[in-house]
Design a protein around this motif. Structure first.
Motif, PDB file in Angstrom:
ATOM      1  N   VAL A  31      -1.557   2.921  10.799  1.00 58.31           N
ATOM      2  CA  VAL A  31      -1.506   2.051   9.611  1.00 58.31           C
ATOM      3  C   VAL A  31      -1.149   0.627  10.028  1.00 58.31           C
ATOM      4  N   LEU A  32      -0.168   0.499  10.915  1.00 58.05           N
ATOM      5  CA  LEU A  32       0.248  -0.824  11.374  1.00 58.05           C
ATOM      6  C   LEU A  32      -0.854  -1.487  12.197  1.00 58.05           C
ATOM      7  N   ASP A  33      -1.528  -0.700  13.023  1.00 63.56           N
ATOM      8  CA  ASP A  33      -2.569  -1.239  13.894  1.00 63.56           C
ATOM      9  C   ASP A  33      -3.706  -1.868  13.092  1.00 63.56           C
ATOM     10  N   LYS A  34      -4.051  -1.265  11.965  1.00 60.56           N
ATOM     11  CA  LYS A  34      -5.116  -1.805  11.121  1.00 60.56           C
ATOM     12  C   LYS A  34      -4.773  -3.186  10.587  1.00 60.56           C
ATOM     13  N   ALA A  35      -3.475  -3.461  10.453  1.00 64.15           N
ATOM     14  CA  ALA A  35      -3.024  -4.768   9.968  1.00 64.15           C
ATOM     15  C   ALA A  35      -2.657  -5.696  11.124  1.00 64.15           C
ATOM     16  N   GLY A  57       9.141  12.872   7.429  1.00 66.38           N
ATOM     17  CA  GLY A  57       8.175  13.777   8.028  1.00 66.38           C
ATOM     18  C   GLY A  57       6.856  13.123   8.407  1.00 66.38           C
ATOM     19  N   THR A  58       6.713  11.833   8.165  1.00 70.73           N
ATOM     20  CA  THR A  58       5.484  11.124   8.499  1.00 70.73           C
ATOM     21  C   THR A  58       5.277  11.103  10.015  1.00 70.73           C
ATOM     22  N   PRO A  59       4.125  11.552  10.513  1.00 71.42           N
ATOM     23  CA  PRO A  59       3.891  11.491  11.962  1.00 71.42           C
ATOM     24  C   PRO A  59       3.946  10.051  12.455  1.00 71.42           C
ATOM     25  N   LEU A  60       4.596   9.843  13.577  1.00 71.91           N
ATOM     26  CA  LEU A  60       4.729   8.499  14.133  1.00 71.91           C
ATOM     27  C   LEU A  60       3.361   7.906  14.453  1.00 71.91           C
ATOM     28  N   MET A  61       2.440   8.728  14.919  1.00 70.48           N
ATOM     29  CA  MET A  61       1.101   8.231  15.239  1.00 70.48           C
ATOM     30  C   MET A  61       0.378   7.751  13.986  1.00 70.48           C
ATOM     31  N   GLU A  62       0.626   8.407  12.852  1.00 71.22           N
ATOM     32  CA  GLU A  62       0.031   7.970  11.588  1.00 71.22           C
ATOM     33  C   GLU A  62       0.582   6.607  11.186  1.00 71.22           C
ATOM     34  N   LEU A  63       1.879   6.426  11.353  1.00 70.95           N
ATOM     35  CA  LEU A  63       2.504   5.139  11.052  1.00 70.95           C
ATOM     36  C   LEU A  63       1.917   4.050  11.951  1.00 70.95           C
ATOM     37  N   ALA A  64       1.759   4.340  13.235  1.00 65.02           N
ATOM     38  CA  ALA A  64       1.225   3.367  14.185  1.00 65.02           C
ATOM     39  C   ALA A  64      -0.202   2.973  13.825  1.00 65.02           C
ATOM     40  N   MET A 122       0.831  -1.191   0.000  1.00 71.53           N
ATOM     41  CA  MET A 122       0.000   0.000   0.000  1.00 71.53           C
ATOM     42  C   MET A 122       0.872   1.250   0.000  1.00 71.53           C
ATOM     43  N   ARG A 123       0.314   2.357  -0.424  1.00 69.25           N
ATOM     44  CA  ARG A 123       0.981   3.655  -0.400  1.00 69.25           C
ATOM     45  C   ARG A 123      -0.010   4.675   0.142  1.00 69.25           C
ATOM     46  N   SER A 124       0.494   5.691   0.846  1.00 69.77           N
ATOM     47  CA  SER A 124      -0.403   6.688   1.423  1.00 69.77           C
ATOM     48  C   SER A 124      -0.872   7.669   0.349  1.00 69.77           C
ATOM     49  N   ALA A 125      -1.994   8.342   0.651  1.00 70.09           N
ATOM     50  CA  ALA A 125      -2.583   9.265  -0.318  1.00 70.09           C
ATOM     51  C   ALA A 125      -1.697  10.475  -0.574  1.00 70.09           C
ATOM     52  N   ASP A 126      -0.921  10.895   0.411  1.00 69.65           N
ATOM     53  CA  ASP A 126      -0.072  12.079   0.261  1.00 69.65           C
ATOM     54  C   ASP A 126       1.359  11.678  -0.105  1.00 69.65           C
ATOM     55  N   ASP A 150       3.752  -3.830   2.950  1.00 69.76           N
ATOM     56  CA  ASP A 150       3.125  -5.109   2.683  1.00 69.76           C
ATOM     57  C   ASP A 150       3.142  -5.897   3.986  1.00 69.76           C
ATOM     58  N   PRO A 151       1.990  -6.014   4.653  1.00 70.46           N
ATOM     59  CA  PRO A 151       1.967  -6.693   5.950  1.00 70.46           C
ATOM     60  C   PRO A 151       2.550  -8.109   5.917  1.00 70.46           C
ATOM     61  N   THR A 152       2.460  -8.786   4.793  1.00 67.44           N
ATOM     62  CA  THR A 152       2.981 -10.149   4.725  1.00 67.44           C
ATOM     63  C   THR A 152       4.505 -10.178   4.786  1.00 67.44           C
ATOM     64  N   GLU A 153       5.143  -9.072   4.419  1.00 69.59           N
ATOM     65  CA  GLU A 153       6.609  -8.989   4.439  1.00 69.59           C
ATOM     66  C   GLU A 153       7.150  -8.440   5.757  1.00 69.59           C
ATOM     67  N   LEU A 154       6.262  -7.926   6.611  1.00 68.40           N
ATOM     68  CA  LEU A 154       6.648  -7.366   7.914  1.00 68.40           C
ATOM     69  C   LEU A 154       7.658  -6.224   7.767  1.00 68.40           C
ATOM     70  N   VAL A 155       7.487  -5.417   6.722  1.00 74.38           N
ATOM     71  CA  VAL A 155       8.366  -4.268   6.481  1.00 74.38           C
ATOM     72  C   VAL A 155       7.521  -3.080   6.033  1.00 74.38           C
ATOM     73  N   ILE A 156       7.798  -1.921   6.623  1.00 76.73           N
ATOM     74  CA  ILE A 156       7.142  -0.688   6.191  1.00 76.73           C
ATOM     75  C   ILE A 156       8.210   0.358   5.899  1.00 76.73           C
ATOM     76  N   THR A 157       8.006   1.122   4.825  1.00 70.38           N
ATOM     77  CA  THR A 157       8.930   2.190   4.451  1.00 70.38           C
ATOM     78  C   THR A 157       8.174   3.513   4.458  1.00 70.38           C
ATOM     79  N   ALA A 158       8.713   4.491   5.173  1.00 71.48           N
ATOM     80  CA  ALA A 158       8.037   5.783   5.305  1.00 71.48           C
ATOM     81  C   ALA A 158       9.032   6.914   5.199  1.00 71.48           C
ATOM     82  N   ARG A 159       8.521   8.088   4.805  1.00 66.03           N
ATOM     83  CA  ARG A 159       9.366   9.275   4.717  1.00 66.03           C
ATOM     84  C   ARG A 159       9.521   9.923   6.085  1.00 66.03           C
TER      85      ARG A 159
END
Length: 353
Positions: free
Chosen positions: A79-83, A70-77, A1-5, A59-68
């Protein structure tokens, strides 16, 4: 997946760095500035990373997330929580932390002794160096190539080595069962019990002592968690306690005396220091509120093989534990290699850097 922004604005950051290099202008790298209280004050022009944000890939199946960065940590959390996944090292957000600041500070939460530090979860980074180049270190796989790991070197560098623009992180599934309990024990007995339990297959993932009670978090399969609870006893504890501890929202952290973080070897007994202490990480991390002189605190902590960091900004000239000259030479050499003109967060870690 990729974020809208998902817009790559790294070229703007690179342009600002190259302009700073051209005129030898110091840069004060910051995201939300949530950890401005840590380290020394930094002169220079602000380089704000918050515009460079978004999830690059996940990709939740790969257990790896890549983010820029400036991404807020809470936003990252979120996304992970939904998976049903998480950053197992529990980095604190202090309200508004960004992914870049999370890596640059290298801070980890209550689960750290059992899951590993933030550095252990960094798989790869993209970094703008002091040579005006945008380079990629590491990768997006758990098995990385052998050699010196520059990606993990960025964890805890406080921006002194370059501008982190992107990071790939290993994530883990959330535990199936989680239960927090509290037992009435004095400090000495609590430390002895923790040392004893550390040699046994108990599903402990957090341990904190507030001077009167020992708080534990049990995580894992339902059967193992319930069996551990039955064996250890204790009253049930609201799970929000660990978030409040991690975010410094407990009453212990209310303003008053200067705050120190003491990092100690496992099984260190009670320290004879004036002030109030809060034990975390099963004894390996202790928070101290004390008016004692910095030199005295550091002498006591150094004698048991630990180090002390001052969390009260401006109290001491060197908030981080001063390094022996041999280690400082390595630090200066590394800074010279990656930031030869010394423009990135000069003096944030140490005056010599």
């Amino acid at each position: 997946m990729r974020s809208a922004d998902n817009v790559d604005t790294s070229a703007l950051l690179l342009e600002q760095v190259n302009q700073a290099l051209q005129y030898a202008t110091p840069l004060r790298i910051q995201g939300a500035n949530s950890k401005a209280f840590l380290g020394r004050s930094v002169p220079g022009e602000v380089l704000d990373t918050r515009g460079h944000r978004g999830i690059v890939s996940y990709d939740p199946t790969e257990l790896v997330i890549t983010a820029r960065c400036g991404t807020p940590l809470m936003e990252l959390a979120q996304v992970l929580d939904k998976a049903g996944q998480m950053l197992a090292c529990e980095p604190p957000s202090f309200g508004a932390a960004t992914v870049g600041g999370m890596v640059a500070s290298g801070l980890s939460g209550p689960r750290r002794p059992w899951s590993g530090s933030l550095r252990d979860f960094v798989l790869g980074t993209r970094v703008i160096t002091g040579h005006g180049k945008h380079l990629r270190f590491g990768g997006e796989v758990m098995k990385n190539v052998a050699g010196y790991d520059l990606s993990r070197l960025m964890a805890g560098s406080y921006g002194a080595l370059g501008v982190i623009t992107e990071v790939s992180l290993k994530v883990l599934p959330k535990p199936r069962q989680s239960l927090s309990i509290s037992l009435e024990l004095d400090t000495a007995r609590a430390l002895l019990r923790l040392a004893e339990w550390g040699r046994q297959p108990l599903p402990i993932s957090a341990a904190c002592h507030d001077g009167q009670r020992l708080h534990l978090r049990l995580e894992g399969g339902e059967g193992s968690v319930m069996a551990a609870h039955e064996r250890l006893g204790g009253e049930r504890l609201d799970a929000s306690f660990w978030t409040r501890l991690n975010e410094h929202q407990l009453s212990f952290f209310d303003e008053g005396q200067p705050l120190w973080r003491l990092s100690l070897p496992n099984n260190t007994p009670e320290l004879e220091l004036p002030g109030e202490q809060l034990i975390d990480w099963g004894g390996a991390q202790r928070w101290l509120k004390s008016d004692a002189e910095a030199s005295f605190i550091r002498t006591v902590v150094t004698e048991v093989g630990g180090h002390a960091t001052c969390y009260s900004h401006g109290l001491v000239d060197s908030p981080f534990q001063p390094l022996p000259e041999a280690l400082m030479r390595y630090q200066r050499s590394l800074k010279q290699q990656l930031d030869p003109r010394g423009i990135f967060n000069p003096g944030r870690l140490y005056a010599e850097l």
